[in-house]
Scaffold this motif. Sequence first.
Motif, PDB file in Angstrom:
ATOM      1  N   PHE A   1       0.840  -1.199   0.000  1.00 49.56           N
ATOM      2  CA  PHE A   1       0.000   0.000   0.000  1.00 49.56           C
ATOM      3  C   PHE A   1       0.876   1.249   0.000  1.00 49.56           C
ATOM      4  O   PHE A   1       1.962   1.262   0.579  1.00 49.56           O
ATOM      5  CB  PHE A   1      -0.908   0.032   1.239  1.00 49.56           C
ATOM      6  N   THR A   2       0.377   2.283  -0.642  1.00 53.57           N
ATOM      7  CA  THR A   2       0.992   3.603  -0.532  1.00 53.57           C
ATOM      8  C   THR A   2       0.493   4.248   0.749  1.00 53.57           C
ATOM      9  O   THR A   2      -0.721   4.469   0.914  1.00 53.57           O
ATOM     10  CB  THR A   2       0.621   4.480  -1.736  1.00 53.57           C
ATOM     11  N   VAL A   3       1.401   4.545   1.656  1.00 58.16           N
ATOM     12  CA  VAL A   3       1.059   5.186   2.926  1.00 58.16           C
ATOM     13  C   VAL A   3       1.720   6.554   2.929  1.00 58.16           C
ATOM     14  O   VAL A   3       2.936   6.663   3.084  1.00 58.16           O
ATOM     15  CB  VAL A   3       1.530   4.350   4.132  1.00 58.16           C
ATOM     16  N   PRO A   4       0.972   7.622   2.732  1.00 55.57           N
ATOM     17  CA  PRO A   4       1.574   8.945   2.560  1.00 55.57           C
ATOM     18  C   PRO A   4       2.151   9.519   3.849  1.00 55.57           C
ATOM     19  O   PRO A   4       1.755   9.133   4.954  1.00 55.57           O
ATOM     20  CB  PRO A   4       0.409   9.797   2.058  1.00 55.57           C
ATOM     21  N   GLN A   5       3.064  10.438   3.677  1.00 52.09           N
ATOM     22  CA  GLN A   5       3.607  11.211   4.797  1.00 52.09           C
ATOM     23  C   GLN A   5       2.836  12.529   4.824  1.00 52.09           C
ATOM     24  O   GLN A   5       3.153  13.459   4.090  1.00 52.09           O
ATOM     25  CB  GLN A   5       5.103  11.473   4.590  1.00 52.09           C
ATOM     26  N   VAL A   6       1.789  12.616   5.628  1.00 58.22           N
ATOM     27  CA  VAL A   6       0.940  13.804   5.611  1.00 58.22           C
ATOM     28  C   VAL A   6       1.597  14.935   6.400  1.00 58.22           C
ATOM     29  O   VAL A   6       2.342  14.699   7.358  1.00 58.22           O
ATOM     30  CB  VAL A   6      -0.460  13.507   6.174  1.00 58.22           C
ATOM     31  N   THR A   7       1.315  16.153   5.984  1.00 58.53           N
ATOM     32  CA  THR A   7       1.887  17.337   6.636  1.00 58.53           C
ATOM     33  C   THR A   7       0.811  18.284   7.148  1.00 58.53           C
ATOM     34  O   THR A   7       1.126  19.332   7.709  1.00 58.53           O
ATOM     35  CB  THR A   7       2.785  18.103   5.658  1.00 58.53           C
ATOM     36  N   ALA A   8      -0.455  17.928   6.947  1.00 53.29           N
ATOM     37  CA  ALA A   8      -1.567  18.777   7.383  1.00 53.29           C
ATOM     38  C   ALA A   8      -2.826  17.924   7.460  1.00 53.29           C
ATOM     39  O   ALA A   8      -2.888  16.823   6.909  1.00 53.29           O
ATOM     40  CB  ALA A   8      -1.767  19.946   6.412  1.00 53.29           C
ATOM     41  N   GLY A   9      -3.833  18.455   8.152  1.00 57.69           N
ATOM     42  CA  GLY A   9      -5.123  17.795   8.179  1.00 57.69           C
ATOM     43  C   GLY A   9      -5.264  16.763   9.275  1.00 57.69           C
ATOM     44  O   GLY A   9      -4.422  16.657  10.179  1.00 57.69           O
ATOM     45  N   LEU A  10      -6.330  15.976   9.170  1.00 56.69           N
ATOM     46  CA  LEU A  10      -6.680  15.027  10.219  1.00 56.69           C
ATOM     47  C   LEU A  10      -6.862  13.608   9.699  1.00 56.69           C
ATOM     48  O   LEU A  10      -7.429  12.763  10.393  1.00 56.69           O
ATOM     49  CB  LEU A  10      -7.980  15.476  10.912  1.00 56.69           C
TER      50      LEU A  10
END
Length: 499
Positions: A418-427
């Motif tokens: 799976f692609t698991v993103p590195q989030v920088t904002a949001g919930l």
Amino acid sequence: MANQFNYPVWNLIRLERDSDIPLYEQIFARFRAGIVEGMLPRGTRLPPSRILAKELSLARNTVVQAYDRLEAEGYVRRAHGSGTFVDRILPEDHQTRATPGLSTPPSGETVLSERAARLIEFRLPPERSEMLGLSPGMPALDEFPYEIFSRIAARHWRSRAISQTGYGVGHPRAGLTHQIAAYLAEARGLACAPEQVIVIGSTLQAAALVAHVLLDVGDTVAVEDPGHLAELATFELSGLRIHPLPVDEMGLDAAALPTRAEVGALPKLVVISPVEQYPFGCSMPPARRQALLAWAQTHGSWVLEDDFNSEIRWSGEAQPPLFAAGPHARVIYTSSFNRALAPGLRLAYLVVPPNLIEAFTQAQRVFSLYAPQPDQALVAAFMAEGHLAAHLRRMRAIYRERSLLLGEHLRRRLGDRFTVPQVTAGLHLTIRSRVPFDDTAAAASLLSWGLDCPALSQYCRGPARRGLVIGFGNTGTENLPACAEAVVRAVEAACKTVK
């Protein structure tokens, strides 16, 4: 710890320990609401009273009393040696749905309007709930600044502000529009007058106002795919045509928009969420933002910018809103206090160009799309005293920690598939499958465990993309490892079922 994956993470239940309502009644009410609203499906196994009491730091007898009442009123059944389960038949099943004294329409007679029939058929995802773990878009409700709001509310009502209890309609002098305008200028680089700010109850009300003011029945609206389904329903039920455009890792691409006015093909409105879009999780880079603005200017179309995640950014460079491009940008801006404070406040706002103020305020008046004046006054005071900025600084650190913990666990366990993103904002973060995967089965399994991770495919209008939308805002750091492991188990089971 293994048993934590066989039923929900129940310590997400919030108890008001200072309330006059006994704790066992609060537990009963939380469970009953979850059962009636379908968040706890029939047949779901409740945790043993001993374990729930330990997780809630209560005496076991308190939980037993709650379970006894649930059983007495017909919501659960106990199976000796097996546990306590949500009953297959609920008390509500026996309630008559017909209103006494009203005759039933003859067979075949149309009762609903065509729009109402479409509304019922529109498949919307369940409402997000504070009772469920990992619910996307839900902020940390236990971190809400209750004490500060209590002081402000007490002061407000002592002042006997008559103007706040009449038919006030949110004139700029009322306070909140001034505070929002000042906040947007300082925090987002968006310059506007208070008169341009229209306070409403939700961003869905914003979409409804935009549809009424700028579009006619039969006009086309371009939307992100996958996208916000309730927003799509708002436009479709206004008689508009939906033109879905697939998003990629960099959001919506203006190059995919039509460039000639074929019948029904040239959108008069493009709806976007440029920062950590829901549900896909992409953010638009500057080049795509500029291309979209240029397209709207060239074709005389409008852009509705739903900027719900920008306040919650803890890493990376913040992009200015599209609305900040200047007075000639054909942009309507909307945001809310749902994530910055709490969705229960029901406070959102539009920022419109000066030449549209009269049309939008008139539409707001006709459809009575207002937010309560006392709530506006409380949030205005909260902002004026500098509390919002301090609260957001604190929450960004909390959400950063939670996002990193959740992402690292999922990346370690599922990163090969799976692609698991590195989030920088949001919930929320959205994992996207690179292998065959039944995301609806995984979402259903997780929901039965009390975890709200909707399937990515249910938000798609075009070809389905498979994945799960996973929130981290309202799930404490101490619970995230267990919740993440439950996601892993559900995903692995859903991958095995696909041939």
